[in-house]
Scaffold this motif. Sequence first.
Motif, PDB file in Angstrom:
ATOM      1  N   ASN A  42       0.847  -1.252  -0.009  1.00 24.05           N
ATOM      2  CA  ASN A  42      -0.076   0.067   0.172  1.00 24.05           C
ATOM      3  C   ASN A  42       0.938   1.228  -0.079  1.00 24.05           C
ATOM      4  OD1 ASN A  42      -1.493   2.327   1.009  1.00 24.05           O
ATOM      5  ND2 ASN A  42      -3.290   0.830   1.688  1.00 24.05           N
ATOM      6  N   ASP A  43       0.767   2.225  -0.971  1.00 27.47           N
ATOM      7  CA  ASP A  43       1.464   3.104  -1.200  1.00 27.47           C
ATOM      8  C   ASP A  43       1.501   4.168   0.289  1.00 27.47           C
ATOM      9  OD1 ASP A  43       0.690   6.233  -2.157  1.00 27.47           O
ATOM     10  OD2 ASP A  43      -0.861   4.725  -1.967  1.00 27.47           O
ATOM     11  N   TYR A  44       0.605   4.328   0.715  1.00 28.05           N
ATOM     12  CA  TYR A  44       0.368   5.115   1.950  1.00 28.05           C
ATOM     13  C   TYR A  44       1.257   4.667   3.169  1.00 28.05           C
ATOM     14  CZ  TYR A  44      -1.932   6.699   6.080  1.00 28.05           C
ATOM     15  OH  TYR A  44      -2.547   7.173   7.348  1.00 28.05           O
ATOM     16  N   ASP A  45       1.541   3.382   3.228  1.00 29.50           N
ATOM     17  CA  ASP A  45       2.380   2.863   4.376  1.00 29.50           C
ATOM     18  C   ASP A  45       3.666   3.168   4.179  1.00 29.50           C
ATOM     19  OD1 ASP A  45      -0.085   1.869   5.452  1.00 29.50           O
ATOM     20  OD2 ASP A  45       0.402  -0.238   4.334  1.00 29.50           O
ATOM     21  N   SER A  46       4.268   3.642   3.066  1.00 31.08           N
ATOM     22  CA  SER A  46       5.660   4.179   2.908  1.00 31.08           C
ATOM     23  C   SER A  46       5.817   5.518   3.200  1.00 31.08           C
ATOM     24  CB  SER A  46       6.146   3.645   1.621  1.00 31.08           C
ATOM     25  OG  SER A  46       5.636   4.344   0.733  1.00 31.08           O
ATOM     26  N   ARG A  47       4.750   6.491   3.331  1.00 26.78           N
ATOM     27  CA  ARG A  47       4.971   7.637   3.403  1.00 26.78           C
ATOM     28  C   ARG A  47       5.459   8.290   4.827  1.00 26.78           C
ATOM     29  NH1 ARG A  47       5.602   7.761  -1.570  1.00 26.78           N
ATOM     30  NH2 ARG A  47       3.786   6.937  -2.746  1.00 26.78           N
ATOM     31  N   GLU A  48       5.811   9.431   4.694  1.00 26.43           N
ATOM     32  CA  GLU A  48       6.434  10.010   5.928  1.00 26.43           C
ATOM     33  C   GLU A  48       5.084  10.442   6.738  1.00 26.43           C
ATOM     34  OE1 GLU A  48       7.301  14.338   5.939  1.00 26.43           O
ATOM     35  OE2 GLU A  48       7.047  14.216   3.719  1.00 26.43           O
ATOM     36  N   ARG A  49       5.556  10.507   8.290  1.00 27.00           N
ATOM     37  CA  ARG A  49       4.480  10.458   9.353  1.00 27.00           C
ATOM     38  C   ARG A  49       3.582  11.494   9.129  1.00 27.00           C
ATOM     39  NH1 ARG A  49       7.060  10.426  15.197  1.00 27.00           N
ATOM     40  NH2 ARG A  49       8.228   8.660  13.951  1.00 27.00           N
ATOM     41  N   LEU A  50       4.035  12.857   8.865  1.00 27.36           N
ATOM     42  CA  LEU A  50       3.102  13.700   8.728  1.00 27.36           C
ATOM     43  C   LEU A  50       2.106  13.689   7.542  1.00 27.36           C
ATOM     44  CD1 LEU A  50       2.087  16.613   9.515  1.00 27.36           C
ATOM     45  CD2 LEU A  50       3.871  17.638   7.871  1.00 27.36           C
ATOM     46  N   PHE A  51       2.389  12.912   6.415  1.00 26.35           N
ATOM     47  CA  PHE A  51       1.630  12.573   5.412  1.00 26.35           C
ATOM     48  C   PHE A  51       0.641  11.726   5.949  1.00 26.35           C
ATOM     49  CE2 PHE A  51       0.005  10.273   1.842  1.00 26.35           C
ATOM     50  CZ  PHE A  51      -0.308  11.337   0.713  1.00 26.35           C
ATOM     51  N   ARG A  52       0.882  10.454   6.527  1.00 30.10           N
ATOM     52  CA  ARG A  52      -0.003   9.624   6.934  1.00 30.10           C
ATOM     53  C   ARG A  52      -1.035  10.218   7.939  1.00 30.10           C
ATOM     54  NH1 ARG A  52       4.863   6.597   7.681  1.00 30.10           N
ATOM     55  NH2 ARG A  52       4.370   6.539   9.897  1.00 30.10           N
ATOM     56  N   ARG A  53      -0.569  11.091   8.807  1.00 33.42           N
ATOM     57  CA  ARG A  53      -1.352  11.686   9.848  1.00 33.42           C
ATOM     58  C   ARG A  53      -2.564  12.613   8.984  1.00 33.42           C
ATOM     59  NH1 ARG A  53       2.030  13.806  13.076  1.00 33.42           N
ATOM     60  NH2 ARG A  53       1.913  15.942  12.400  1.00 33.42           N
ATOM     61  N   LEU A  54      -2.064  13.346   8.049  1.00 36.06           N
ATOM     62  CA  LEU A  54      -2.942  14.273   7.520  1.00 36.06           C
ATOM     63  C   LEU A  54      -3.947  13.632   6.449  1.00 36.06           C
ATOM     64  CD1 LEU A  54      -3.665  17.270   6.756  1.00 36.06           C
ATOM     65  CD2 LEU A  54      -1.943  17.187   4.866  1.00 36.06           C
ATOM     66  N   CYS A  55      -3.353  12.670   5.936  1.00 32.93           N
ATOM     67  CA  CYS A  55      -4.273  11.925   4.891  1.00 32.93           C
ATOM     68  C   CYS A  55      -4.916  10.648   5.336  1.00 32.93           C
ATOM     69  CB  CYS A  55      -3.268  11.598   3.593  1.00 32.93           C
ATOM     70  SG  CYS A  55      -2.643  13.142   3.099  1.00 32.93           S
ATOM     71  N   SER A  56      -5.072  10.284   6.514  1.00 30.50           N
ATOM     72  CA  SER A  56      -5.897   9.254   7.182  1.00 30.50           C
ATOM     73  C   SER A  56      -7.395   9.351   6.448  1.00 30.50           C
ATOM     74  CB  SER A  56      -5.653   8.911   8.669  1.00 30.50           C
ATOM     75  OG  SER A  56      -6.445  10.119   9.164  1.00 30.50           O
ATOM     76  N   ASN A  57      -7.817  10.653   6.293  1.00 30.56           N
ATOM     77  CA  ASN A  57      -9.174  10.641   5.452  1.00 30.56           C
ATOM     78  C   ASN A  57      -8.889  11.655   4.251  1.00 30.56           C
ATOM     79  OD1 ASN A  57     -10.810   9.494   7.715  1.00 30.56           O
ATOM     80  ND2 ASN A  57      -9.937  11.094   9.166  1.00 30.56           N
ATOM     81  N   ASP A  58      -9.949  11.570   3.675  1.00 29.78           N
ATOM     82  CA  ASP A  58      -9.990  12.574   2.479  1.00 29.78           C
ATOM     83  C   ASP A  58      -9.733  14.233   2.809  1.00 29.78           C
ATOM     84  OD1 ASP A  58     -11.178  10.435   1.243  1.00 29.78           O
ATOM     85  OD2 ASP A  58     -12.857  11.244   0.556  1.00 29.78           O
ATOM     86  N   VAL A  59      -8.702  14.806   2.077  1.00 28.43           N
ATOM     87  CA  VAL A  59      -8.416  16.043   2.656  1.00 28.43           C
ATOM     88  C   VAL A  59      -7.745  16.895   1.389  1.00 28.43           C
ATOM     89  CG1 VAL A  59      -5.849  15.241   2.954  1.00 28.43           C
ATOM     90  CG2 VAL A  59      -6.885  17.018   4.348  1.00 28.43           C
ATOM     91  N   VAL A  60      -7.874  18.058   1.494  1.00 23.88           N
ATOM     92  CA  VAL A  60      -7.129  19.056   0.604  1.00 23.88           C
ATOM     93  C   VAL A  60      -5.796  19.397   1.167  1.00 23.88           C
ATOM     94  CG1 VAL A  60      -7.370  21.425  -0.231  1.00 23.88           C
ATOM     95  CG2 VAL A  60      -9.243  20.017  -0.275  1.00 23.88           C
ATOM     96  N   ILE A  61      -4.793  19.122   0.086  1.00 17.46           N
ATOM     97  CA  ILE A  61      -3.573  19.452   0.740  1.00 17.46           C
ATOM     98  C   ILE A  61      -2.949  20.557   0.026  1.00 17.46           C
ATOM     99  CG2 ILE A  61      -0.943  18.291   0.569  1.00 17.46           C
ATOM    100  CD1 ILE A  61      -2.356  15.817   0.189  1.00 17.46           C
ATOM    101  N   GLY A  62      -2.722  21.543   0.953  1.00 13.48           N
ATOM    102  CA  GLY A  62      -2.391  22.878   0.226  1.00 13.48           C
ATOM    103  C   GLY A  62      -1.068  23.077  -0.544  1.00 13.48           C
TER     104      GLY A  62
END
Length: 230
Positions: A42-62
């Motif tokens: 799962n590509d999400y599992d390899s991301r940095e901690r801040l990305f995983r925390r912010l993107c645990s749900n649908d979200v706009v990324i500035g």
Amino acid sequence: CDDDCEPTLVERLVQGMMNNPSVGIAFSRSLLIDENDKVIGNDYDSRERLFRRLCSNDVVIGKTLMSRFLLNSCVIPNLSAAMFRRSCFDEAGFFTTEYRVCMDWELFFRIARRYDFYYVAEPLNRFRQHMATVRSVAGERVNYSEFFRLLLGEIGRQNLTFAQRVRYRNHVMYLWSLHLLSPTGRGILNLPGHLAEIIRKDFIALIFLPTGFITRLLEIAWKVIAGRVA
């Protein structure tokens, strides 16, 4: 690439852009699959901690935060997971011919200077891993050469604090240590060319090569210890 997706992918990506006018690209989480459609990651599992925390749900990324995420990794791992707003694509410009492997990553950086991004946390895309992908065919020398040119160039281009420049330069040198310590031995063979590339783009980054090496060696040591304990 022979990727695949859920029937609702297009609908969800369009909905995300329609509900958020500042968004230029919408993309979903991706499952990694092999040649036989077996899920292997799962590509999400390899991301940095801040990305995983912010993107645990649908979200706009500035756009500014997306630029920082892209300095750490290409968080849109495959184009089949993404949808562009046509006006965004026209304004940012088309794919560059300067890159073979990182042309999409480079485009994402250009778009992040102008537009926000929308992330769908549900894994609606299936990203196939096989030996005939562009990255696999290009080989390690081309892959890492493009990583260095793109990331070091962006570090110099973006409005970063001193601490952020230290962090991202260290990260690029960590990536180089992965290649140099690769069991294939190709990292050593490619060292002269990659060294010249780094000196041309950002020779200050070489200061952080020792810390990149130390980080990688500690990771290897931890894996060995964990394996023995298990």
